[in-house]
Design an enzyme around this catalytic site. Structure first.
Site, PDB file in Angstrom:
ATOM      1  N   ASP A  50       6.753   8.709   0.230  1.00 55.18           N
ATOM      2  CA  ASP A  50       7.890   8.961   1.118  1.00 55.18           C
ATOM      3  C   ASP A  50       7.780   8.060   2.350  1.00 55.18           C
ATOM      4  O   ASP A  50       8.663   8.044   3.207  1.00 55.18           O
ATOM      5  CB  ASP A  50       8.032  10.440   1.474  1.00 55.18           C
ATOM      6  CG  ASP A  50       6.820  10.996   2.178  1.00 55.18           C
ATOM      7  OD1 ASP A  50       5.784  10.298   2.238  1.00 55.18           O
ATOM      8  OD2 ASP A  50       6.893  12.139   2.680  1.00 55.18           O
ATOM      9  N   SER A  51       6.701   7.274   2.410  1.00 52.33           N
ATOM     10  CA  SER A  51       6.599   6.204   3.415  1.00 52.33           C
ATOM     11  C   SER A  51       7.722   5.175   3.181  1.00 52.33           C
ATOM     12  O   SER A  51       7.963   4.314   4.028  1.00 52.33           O
ATOM     13  CB  SER A  51       5.227   5.514   3.347  1.00 52.33           C
ATOM     14  OG  SER A  51       4.897   5.173   2.023  1.00 52.33           O
ATOM     15  N   LYS A 119       3.899  14.226  -5.930  1.00 56.44           N
ATOM     16  CA  LYS A 119       2.894  14.545  -4.900  1.00 56.44           C
ATOM     17  C   LYS A 119       3.580  15.373  -3.832  1.00 56.44           C
ATOM     18  O   LYS A 119       4.734  15.121  -3.485  1.00 56.44           O
ATOM     19  CB  LYS A 119       2.322  13.259  -4.297  1.00 56.44           C
ATOM     20  CG  LYS A 119       1.359  13.524  -3.133  1.00 56.44           C
ATOM     21  CD  LYS A 119       0.557  12.297  -2.755  1.00 56.44           C
ATOM     22  CE  LYS A 119       1.251  11.342  -1.833  1.00 56.44           C
ATOM     23  NZ  LYS A 119       1.687  11.925  -0.540  1.00 56.44           N
ATOM     24  N   GLU A 121       2.605  17.589   0.077  1.00 58.69           N
ATOM     25  CA  GLU A 121       1.608  17.677   1.151  1.00 58.69           C
ATOM     26  C   GLU A 121       1.248  19.124   1.485  1.00 58.69           C
ATOM     27  O   GLU A 121       2.126  19.977   1.559  1.00 58.69           O
ATOM     28  CB  GLU A 121       2.165  16.999   2.411  1.00 58.69           C
ATOM     29  CG  GLU A 121       2.409  15.519   2.225  1.00 58.69           C
ATOM     30  CD  GLU A 121       2.924  14.839   3.496  1.00 58.69           C
ATOM     31  OE1 GLU A 121       3.029  15.504   4.557  1.00 58.69           O
ATOM     32  OE2 GLU A 121       3.225  13.642   3.424  1.00 58.69           O
ATOM     33  N   GLU A 188      -6.187  11.978   3.398  1.00 62.71           N
ATOM     34  CA  GLU A 188      -5.767  10.944   4.356  1.00 62.71           C
ATOM     35  C   GLU A 188      -6.402  11.192   5.721  1.00 62.71           C
ATOM     36  O   GLU A 188      -6.348  12.313   6.263  1.00 62.71           O
ATOM     37  CB  GLU A 188      -4.225  10.956   4.469  1.00 62.71           C
ATOM     38  CG  GLU A 188      -3.710   9.909   5.445  1.00 62.71           C
ATOM     39  CD  GLU A 188      -2.220   9.634   5.328  1.00 62.71           C
ATOM     40  OE1 GLU A 188      -1.542  10.198   4.439  1.00 62.71           O
ATOM     41  OE2 GLU A 188      -1.722   8.833   6.142  1.00 62.71           O
TER      42      GLU A 188
HETATM   43  O1  KIV Z   1       3.845   8.104   1.460  1.00 60.47           O
HETATM   44  C1  KIV Z   1       2.776   7.484   1.365  1.00 60.47           C
HETATM   45  O2  KIV Z   1       2.718   6.250   1.441  1.00 60.47           O
HETATM   46  C2  KIV Z   1       1.552   8.269   1.164  1.00 60.47           C
HETATM   47  C3  KIV Z   1       0.259   7.519   1.138  1.00 60.47           C
HETATM   48  C4  KIV Z   1      -0.118   7.109   2.500  1.00 60.47           C
HETATM   49  C5  KIV Z   1      -0.814   8.303   0.496  1.00 60.47           C
HETATM   50  O3  KIV Z   1       1.611   9.445   1.043  1.00 60.47           O
END
Ligand code: KIV
Length: 295
Positions: A50-51, A119, A121, A188
């Site tokens: 989600d980055s 994924k 969190e 992280e």
């Molecule tokens: O969204 C992302 O890029 C991440 C990584 C930093 C693990 O969750």
């Protein structure tokens, strides 16, 4: 996995890699050409993080990115990944409201976007969500330590688990996520000692980002590792290229050559047969030549 091996990476391979002591490689990617490059380089898993929100779409953090945007980019990555396992990040708001909605959204990533896993969190209230997703047949990667979607509540983008109490919470959360069915865990920004301890105690593999060398694998953000932002240099990041500077140099050279009329040159232009040109001139009258045109 061997970088030259073209067989598709399966979920069960990760457990085998941990057992064999073979470090797991993961990279983010957000589009087809970058996924293709990561895949050809031999990464085991591609995370459509989600980055996407801050790295590619220009937002300040990961909160604004939507389900539809994540699906759109996951589809693009799936088209470029023929070997690596594709993991899609569940965006903020897509799994917090109800378990039912979380399962519905998780299923969409597999059905509509070609991801093999999702994924999400955190532990605590999300442990039951991880169980519900897993039971519905949606493989889940957990994410503990610095969780960017709730960074505001964690005091910003900083190291987590520095005190015994905070480290214990991460440790307990990791065990709970494993028991709920997560098959991988991203850690992280935690101290290296804590990363190694969690990795030793878990059966499932851990993937670290700023979590030291003792995790079972590593993940970095594609653009960060390639140096797209020359001034972005957090401690955990190693840049393997300086593409930001190189791209700026190349784009500047292109602008300069266009302005100087040295691009396109003969080698990058197309010819028209003389007899066709003569026929055109006969029809239009003499046309005259500009720099770079055939006389
Ligand atoms: O969204 C992302 O890029 C991440 C990584 C930093 C693990 O969750």
């Amino acid at each position: 996995m061997d970088a030259k091996d073209t067989t598709r990476v399966e979920l069960t391979d990760f457990l085998d890699m941990k057992r064999a002591g073979r470090p797991i490689t993961m990279l983010t990617a957000y589009d087809t050409p970058c996924a293709r490059l990561a895949d050809r380089a031999g990464v085991d898993a591609i995370l459509v993080g989600d980055s996407l929100s801050n790295v590619v779409l220009g937002h300040r953090d990961t909160l604004p990115v939507t389900m539809e945007e994540m699906l759109h980019h996951t589809r693009a990555v799936s088209r470029g990944a023929s070997r690596a396992l594709v993991v899609a990040d569940m965006p903020f708001g897509s799994y917090q409201i109800s378990r039912e909605e979380a399962v519905r959204n998780g299923v969409r990533f597999l059905k509509e976007a070609g991801a093999q896993a999702v994924k999400l969190e955190g532990a605590g209230p999300h442990v039951a969500t991880v169980r519900a997703l897993t039971e519905a047949g949606v493989p889940v990667v957990g994410h503990l330590g610095l969780t960017p979607q709730t960074a505001g509540m964690l005091g910003g983008y900083k190291l987590q688990g520095r005190t015994a109490e905070a480290a214990r919470r991460i440790f307990d959360g990791a065990l709970e996520l494993e028991a709920a069915g997560a098959f991988l865990l991203v850690l992280e920004l935690v101290p290296a000692r804590l990363g190694a301890l969690v990795s030793r105690r878990l059966r499932i593999p851990t993937i670290g980002i700023g979590a030291g060398a003792g995790t079972d694998g590593q993940v970095l953000v594609f653009h960060d590792l390639l140096g797209f932002e020359p001034d972005f240099q957090p401690r955990h990041l190693k840049r393997y290229a300086e593409l930001g500077r190189e791209i700026e140099r190349a784009l500047g050279a292109y602008c300069a050559e266009v302005r100087a009329r040295s691009f396109p040159d003969e080698a990058h232009s197309f010819r028209m047969p003389d007899e066709e040109w003569a026929a055109l001139e006969a029809a239009l009258g003499p046309v005259g030549a500009r720099p770079g045109e055939e006389a």
